[in-house]
Design an enzyme around this catalytic site. Structure first.
Site, PDB file in Angstrom:
ATOM      1  N   SER A 146       0.881  -1.067  -0.113  1.00 48.90           N
ATOM      2  CA  SER A 146      -0.146  -0.030  -0.119  1.00 48.90           C
ATOM      3  C   SER A 146       1.019   1.149   0.135  1.00 48.90           C
ATOM      4  O   SER A 146       1.076   1.917   0.963  1.00 48.90           O
ATOM      5  CB  SER A 146      -0.809   0.070   1.269  1.00 48.90           C
ATOM      6  OG  SER A 146      -0.269   0.201   2.296  1.00 48.90           O
ATOM      7  N   HIS A 148      -3.490  -5.827   2.792  1.00 49.86           N
ATOM      8  CA  HIS A 148      -2.443  -6.716   3.244  1.00 49.86           C
ATOM      9  C   HIS A 148      -3.315  -8.405   3.616  1.00 49.86           C
ATOM     10  O   HIS A 148      -2.641  -9.141   4.219  1.00 49.86           O
ATOM     11  CB  HIS A 148      -1.841  -6.338   4.509  1.00 49.86           C
ATOM     12  CG  HIS A 148      -1.082  -5.324   4.384  1.00 49.86           C
ATOM     13  ND1 HIS A 148      -0.397  -4.598   5.386  1.00 49.86           N
ATOM     14  CD2 HIS A 148      -0.268  -4.849   3.182  1.00 49.86           C
ATOM     15  CE1 HIS A 148       0.363  -3.628   4.928  1.00 49.86           C
ATOM     16  NE2 HIS A 148       0.444  -3.594   3.455  1.00 49.86           N
ATOM     17  N   GLU A 208      -4.495  -2.163   9.542  1.00 49.05           N
ATOM     18  CA  GLU A 208      -3.423  -2.778  10.563  1.00 49.05           C
ATOM     19  C   GLU A 208      -4.007  -2.408  12.028  1.00 49.05           C
ATOM     20  O   GLU A 208      -4.511  -1.436  12.340  1.00 49.05           O
ATOM     21  CB  GLU A 208      -2.098  -2.208  10.430  1.00 49.05           C
ATOM     22  CG  GLU A 208      -1.267  -2.427   9.319  1.00 49.05           C
ATOM     23  CD  GLU A 208      -0.083  -1.634   8.954  1.00 49.05           C
ATOM     24  OE1 GLU A 208       0.336  -1.269  10.065  1.00 49.05           O
ATOM     25  OE2 GLU A 208       0.212  -1.272   7.751  1.00 49.05           O
ATOM     26  N   GLU A 239       1.756  -9.445   7.092  1.00 52.36           N
ATOM     27  CA  GLU A 239       2.452  -8.876   7.917  1.00 52.36           C
ATOM     28  C   GLU A 239       2.554  -9.874   9.298  1.00 52.36           C
ATOM     29  O   GLU A 239       2.886  -9.601  10.419  1.00 52.36           O
ATOM     30  CB  GLU A 239       2.165  -7.450   8.456  1.00 52.36           C
ATOM     31  CG  GLU A 239       2.650  -6.212   7.321  1.00 52.36           C
ATOM     32  CD  GLU A 239       2.440  -4.992   7.620  1.00 52.36           C
ATOM     33  OE1 GLU A 239       2.192  -4.588   8.809  1.00 52.36           O
ATOM     34  OE2 GLU A 239       2.965  -4.109   7.010  1.00 52.36           O
ATOM     35  N   ASP A 268      -3.663   1.580  11.907  1.00 56.51           N
ATOM     36  CA  ASP A 268      -3.406   2.118  10.675  1.00 56.51           C
ATOM     37  C   ASP A 268      -4.654   1.635   9.697  1.00 56.51           C
ATOM     38  O   ASP A 268      -4.431   0.719   9.024  1.00 56.51           O
ATOM     39  CB  ASP A 268      -1.982   1.529  10.141  1.00 56.51           C
ATOM     40  CG  ASP A 268      -1.583   2.200   8.864  1.00 56.51           C
ATOM     41  OD1 ASP A 268      -2.271   2.999   8.318  1.00 56.51           O
ATOM     42  OD2 ASP A 268      -0.558   1.668   8.137  1.00 56.51           O
ATOM     43  N   GLU A 298      -2.760   6.042  12.294  1.00 57.23           N
ATOM     44  CA  GLU A 298      -1.822   6.480  11.259  1.00 57.23           C
ATOM     45  C   GLU A 298      -2.843   6.639   9.969  1.00 57.23           C
ATOM     46  O   GLU A 298      -3.689   5.516   9.853  1.00 57.23           O
ATOM     47  CB  GLU A 298      -0.784   5.175  11.181  1.00 57.23           C
ATOM     48  CG  GLU A 298       0.123   5.378   9.809  1.00 57.23           C
ATOM     49  CD  GLU A 298       1.031   4.267   9.966  1.00 57.23           C
ATOM     50  OE1 GLU A 298       1.246   3.546  10.885  1.00 57.23           O
ATOM     51  OE2 GLU A 298       1.291   3.808   8.798  1.00 57.23           O
ATOM     52  N   ASP A 325       1.861   8.628   7.120  1.00 56.13           N
ATOM     53  CA  ASP A 325       2.712   7.549   6.434  1.00 56.13           C
ATOM     54  C   ASP A 325       2.714   7.935   4.780  1.00 56.13           C
ATOM     55  O   ASP A 325       3.551   8.607   4.360  1.00 56.13           O
ATOM     56  CB  ASP A 325       2.163   6.178   6.642  1.00 56.13           C
ATOM     57  CG  ASP A 325       2.840   5.005   5.815  1.00 56.13           C
ATOM     58  OD1 ASP A 325       3.910   5.390   5.367  1.00 56.13           O
ATOM     59  OD2 ASP A 325       2.274   3.943   5.908  1.00 56.13           O
ATOM     60  N   LYS A 351      10.242   5.331   6.959  1.00 56.59           N
ATOM     61  CA  LYS A 351      10.610   4.025   6.262  1.00 56.59           C
ATOM     62  C   LYS A 351      11.498   4.436   5.251  1.00 56.59           C
ATOM     63  O   LYS A 351      11.346   5.192   4.361  1.00 56.59           O
ATOM     64  CB  LYS A 351       9.386   3.660   5.519  1.00 56.59           C
ATOM     65  CG  LYS A 351       7.902   3.154   6.141  1.00 56.59           C
ATOM     66  CD  LYS A 351       6.952   3.031   5.241  1.00 56.59           C
ATOM     67  CE  LYS A 351       5.714   2.136   5.869  1.00 56.59           C
ATOM     68  NZ  LYS A 351       4.502   2.307   4.992  1.00 56.59           N
ATOM     69  N   HIS A 364       8.837  -1.049   9.071  1.00 57.48           N
ATOM     70  CA  HIS A 364       9.230  -2.135   8.242  1.00 57.48           C
ATOM     71  C   HIS A 364       8.125  -1.807   6.854  1.00 57.48           C
ATOM     72  O   HIS A 364       7.477  -1.087   6.850  1.00 57.48           O
ATOM     73  CB  HIS A 364       8.733  -3.601   8.714  1.00 57.48           C
ATOM     74  CG  HIS A 364       7.411  -3.631   8.961  1.00 57.48           C
ATOM     75  ND1 HIS A 364       6.765  -5.057   8.774  1.00 57.48           N
ATOM     76  CD2 HIS A 364       6.312  -2.836   9.127  1.00 57.48           C
ATOM     77  CE1 HIS A 364       5.488  -4.897   9.271  1.00 57.48           C
ATOM     78  NE2 HIS A 364       5.466  -3.600   9.313  1.00 57.48           N
ATOM     79  N   LYS A 397       7.260  -0.236  14.321  1.00 59.96           N
ATOM     80  CA  LYS A 397       6.317  -1.180  13.985  1.00 59.96           C
ATOM     81  C   LYS A 397       6.890  -2.276  12.744  1.00 59.96           C
ATOM     82  O   LYS A 397       7.580  -1.776  11.910  1.00 59.96           O
ATOM     83  CB  LYS A 397       4.946  -0.882  13.361  1.00 59.96           C
ATOM     84  CG  LYS A 397       4.968   0.066  11.987  1.00 59.96           C
ATOM     85  CD  LYS A 397       3.779   0.352  11.706  1.00 59.96           C
ATOM     86  CE  LYS A 397       3.535   0.925  10.106  1.00 59.96           C
ATOM     87  NZ  LYS A 397       2.113   0.889   9.656  1.00 59.96           N
TER      88      LYS A 397
END
Ligand code: PGA
Ligand code: ZN
Length: 435
Positions: free
Chosen positions: A53, A167, A176, A217, A255, A296, A328, A353, A381, A404
């Site tokens: 994403s 995900h 998330e 994840e 998130d 997030e 993010d 990131k 990550h 995270k």
């Protein structure tokens, strides 16, 4: 987030050989692993992660296209590395990571490393960082702390234990659902707490849905749709694991990754279709009902009005925020975007990131910008990972206090958490917690 003046001079490096190969990432797609040899014979390596994403403004991976691996091969990137990056890096001595990264940017000559590929560039930059730490005779986290002038700190891990969005194959709109052991006294206790809650959650999910399948994840991906059902499951698992759901013990972090459920024009779909104001209200009710410490990408990256509305709803009269609000996809680890967002009152925190911006020195600059603006930061990550543990040393060395790295399960996720507990063993007395 206090800072101190760097005291150690940087030792120059020389890399005598540099090469790359294609390895598989945690989703089974190709990614780059770079290997280098230093003048003293030491071999170093570094690997590039990959998002699913991704933000529109991220540095750009170079992929082969064509039919193999859905076009995701990295052979073109390897050829460019062999032909252009390797001669550059092995051709001279380097006296700082800024110098290496500046030369990579100049060689590439495009915005976002489109020509050489941000996947190649980030791996080479990480390898060079390891070379500087080696030359200085320091552990990587210590070298990063010395170089950035930050105090080392063991971070609060944010374990992504329920997966949705891009995900997972379920209908969960939010991407998330994380648990964060903020009340732990040590990294060891935090990691063990995360794992214990994860095991309880596995049993709850298997019992209720007859399956404990995983998302990208490593979190469970049961056939849920409503974020509240996921949050209820988390609270139940935390309690059953003998901990207290609360922002001072085991807190929840979200998130939503709102790019994934944005309909455009400030409209969103979370079950029902919601306007900007309705989405703000929806988040406010979640904050009332659950111990959420971090939120997030609550709005899409191109919906500045949404971020402004959320900022107005979440900022208290004294300027503090009701929940940590993290950008993010909104910022893509870009110092200029972070600064612009802070001026507009969009968030009080930044996700970090390295492969979003492309190099380690730009990543340091993003952390420094956040710190200068009084914003918090969380190192992250990507959903496609390798066993490279660079981000564990990065988070300790930059002292931002939050990471995270997915669930407390699966090799590519636990590699980072296990590196953190290793650093703690090597450095008795190093503080654990938020910055
Ligand atoms: P990605 O997502 O690594 O798939 O881009 C992670 C995130 O949104 O934080
Ligand atoms: Zn995100």
């Amino acid at each position: 987030m206090s800072t101190s003046t760097p005291t150690t001079a940087i030792e120059p490096i020389s890399v005598t050989e540099l090469g790359a190969r294609s390895i598989l990432d945690s989703r089974g797609f190709p990614t780059l692993e770079v290997r280098g040899t230093l003048a003293d014979g030491t071999e170093l390596r570094a690997a590039a992660p990959a998002g699913a994403s991704t933000g529109e403004h991220e540095a750009v991976e170079l992929r082969d296209g064509g039919s193999a691996f859905s076009g995701r091969g990295v052979n073109v990137a390897i050829t460019r590395l062999d032909d252009e990056i390797a001669p550059l890096i092995t051709g001279r001595r380097w006296s700082s990571i800024d110098e290496v990264d500046g030369a990579l940017a100049e060689l590439d000559g495009t915005s976002g490393y489109r020509r050489l590929g941000a996947n190649a560039v980030v791996a080479v930059s990480i390898l060079a960082t390891r070379a500087f730490a080696h030359a200085a005779g320091q552990p990587l986290h210590t070298w990063i702390s010395t170089t950035t002038g930050a105090d080392e700190l063991l971070p609060v891990p944010h374990f992504n234990v329920l997966n949705g969005g891009a995900h997972a194959a379920n209908a969960l709109d939010f991407q998330e659902f994380m648990i964060a052991p903020v009340g732990a006294a040590t990294e060891r206790e935090a990691v063990d707490t995360g794992a214990e809650v994860y095991h309880v959650l596995r049993a709850l999910v298997a019992d209720r849905f007859g399956t404990a399948g995983l998302g990208d994840e490593g979190g469970f991906a049961p056939p849920l749709a409503d974020p509240r059902e996921a949050l209820d499951l988390l609270v139940e698992a935390i309690v059953e694991a003998g901990r207290r759901p609360g922002t001072d013990d085991v807190a929840i972090a979200l998130d939503p990754a709102a790019n994934g459920f944005s309909l455009g024009d400030g409209r969103y779909r979370v079950g029902d279709e919601l306007s900007r104001d309705q989405l703000v209200d929806y988040y406010l009710t979640l904050l009332d009902d659950y111990p959420i410490r971090s939120l997030e990408d609550g709005f899409a990256e191109d919906d500045g009005d949404g971020w402004t509305a959320m900022g107005e709803a979440l900022r208290r009269p004294d300027g503090s925020w009701r929940v940590q609000t993290v950008g993010d996809d909104l910022y893509v680890t870009d110092p200029a975007r972070i600064r612009a967002g802070a001026e507009k009152g969009w968030s009080d925190a930044v996700l970090i990131k390295p492969n979003q911006i492309g190099t380690v020195s730009q990543t340091f600059a993003a952390v420094a910008t956040a710190r200068e603006l009084g914003m918090a930061a969380m190192v992250s990550h990507r959903s496609g990972e390798t066993v490279d543990t660079f981000i564990a040393d990065l988070v300790v060395g930059t002292g931002v206090g939050q990471i995270k790295s997915g669930a407390p399960a699966r090799g590519e996720r636990v590699a980072k958490y296990n590196r953190l507990t290793e650093i703690e063993l090597d450095r008795p007395g190093l503080r654990y917690g938020l910055a």
